[in-house]
Design a protein around this motif. Sequence first.
Motif, mmCIF file in Angstrom:
data_model
loop_
_atom_site.group_PDB
_atom_site.id
_atom_site.type_symbol
_atom_site.label_atom_id
_atom_site.label_comp_id
_atom_site.label_asym_id
_atom_site.label_seq_id
_atom_site.Cartn_x
_atom_site.Cartn_y
_atom_site.Cartn_z
ATOM 1 N N THR A 42 0.793 -1.215 -0.028
ATOM 2 C CA THR A 42 0.097 -0.157 0.050
ATOM 3 C C THR A 42 0.854 1.390 -0.111
ATOM 4 O O THR A 42 0.647 2.310 -0.636
ATOM 5 C CB THR A 42 -0.973 -0.161 1.128
ATOM 6 O OG1 THR A 42 -1.711 -1.165 1.128
ATOM 7 C CG2 THR A 42 -1.962 1.280 1.250
ATOM 8 N N THR A 91 2.166 1.900 -3.413
ATOM 9 C CA THR A 91 1.045 2.395 -4.231
ATOM 10 C C THR A 91 0.776 3.773 -4.097
ATOM 11 O O THR A 91 0.758 4.585 -4.974
ATOM 12 C CB THR A 91 -0.126 1.450 -4.262
ATOM 13 O OG1 THR A 91 -0.036 0.161 -4.237
ATOM 14 C CG2 THR A 91 -1.385 2.118 -5.091
ATOM 15 N N LYS A 138 3.495 5.629 -5.707
ATOM 16 C CA LYS A 138 3.743 5.970 -7.121
ATOM 17 C C LYS A 138 2.393 6.761 -7.502
ATOM 18 O O LYS A 138 2.808 7.585 -8.291
ATOM 19 C CB LYS A 138 3.152 4.527 -7.682
ATOM 20 C CG LYS A 138 4.502 3.425 -7.663
ATOM 21 C CD LYS A 138 4.007 2.161 -8.181
ATOM 22 C CE LYS A 138 5.259 1.007 -8.375
ATOM 23 N NZ LYS A 138 4.910 -0.125 -8.829
ATOM 24 N N GLN A 147 -6.178 4.998 -0.548
ATOM 25 C CA GLN A 147 -4.965 3.941 -0.233
ATOM 26 C C GLN A 147 -4.566 4.447 1.229
ATOM 27 O O GLN A 147 -4.461 3.677 2.137
ATOM 28 C CB GLN A 147 -3.805 4.182 -1.163
ATOM 29 C CG GLN A 147 -4.010 3.693 -2.399
ATOM 30 C CD GLN A 147 -4.201 2.158 -2.510
ATOM 31 O OE1 GLN A 147 -3.561 1.439 -1.654
ATOM 32 N NE2 GLN A 147 -5.099 1.786 -3.026
#
Length: 403
Positions: free
Chosen positions: A255, A258, A261, A303
Amino acid sequence: MNFAFKRPLERIDGDSHRALAPMTGETTSPADAYARLERRRSRLTKILFWIAVVIPTCLAAIYYSFVASPRFTSEARFIVRSVSSPQITGLDVLFRTIGIAKTADDAYIIEKYLSSRDALAELSAEAVDVRAIFSRPEADIITRYPYFWRADTQEALYDFFTDHVTVTEDAVKGIVQLKVTASRPEDAHQMAQALLVLAEKMVNRINVRAQTDTIETARKEVNRAEANVVDAQSQLTEYRNSQLIVDPSMSAAGTLETIGKLTADKVNAMAQLQQLTTTAPRNPSIQSLKARIAALDERIVAQQRELAGNDDALAGKLEEYEQFVLKRELADKLLTNALQSLDDAMKEARRQHIYVEQVVRPNLPDYPSEPKRFKAVITFFVMGLAAFSIGWVLMVGAGEHLH
């Protein structure tokens, strides 16, 4: 002149001569009473000397010269040794150089065991008939079992056994001496060998008991540690199944990756938006970039909420997961320590193993060591003379008291 000589006697023995006077009423002079007392004392002294000295010495001389049967002694010496011992005294340093170390406590145990009723009872298991050995026809009536003044009982046999089997330990050198006396040399030799076998069996029992207790305790700790590991692993597996997740930390790392990114994409989109806004404010791509940036913000927030912020977030799951993992790690460490303790216990058990090392094997005697006839007669004479001296002193003291 005679009157002056007799008055002190009358003053000293005035009561005695009246007591010694005959029943007819005749009077006895003090000198006669004193002489009669001396004659009586002399007779008693002779009787006491015959009773205390002459008769016992003559009987002892007759018995040890013509009646006493020869007895043979088989002697053995051994040491109770171990790989190591906490005591280092005397010849221990020399013994250690050849792999021998005395163990005083164990030697004392063996010493007491060999002169115990258990050893007497277990001799039969070694095919040694103790009662028959002590009842040989070669023995005289005084030294043959059973004693003529006792019945044939197990207690009488044990007393006879302790009279003929002696076990002593040299406290400095740690060497145990075993002596067995019997009417036949082969009997003494056989019993000495059998007693050494019993000593080795006793030592083996001590070894087994010590090793069993030490190792069994360590094994119990290992079993307990293994049970704790299994329980901790079961709890961890149950938690994973209930949360439908294998490793929250790995999920959290994914997570975070992510989010990283998405954040990088957002930064790039914002940079492009700023460039287009500066160079081409009416470019139609500006709206799409703004929409993309908004979408990236939403995904980043989603997220982040998945990572933390509510009860279903990974942060809460990660806390519980780490508790289970910590419990399992502690159980693993306890198991490792328990296994190490078991290995140490097994090494210690082997290190503390004790042995009976024969220093001198039982000999087969070819000459009787007992009785020591002349020494025994002299001993009776000296003891009788001592008893006579004590009786004579008491008798003289009693005579002086009568004066």
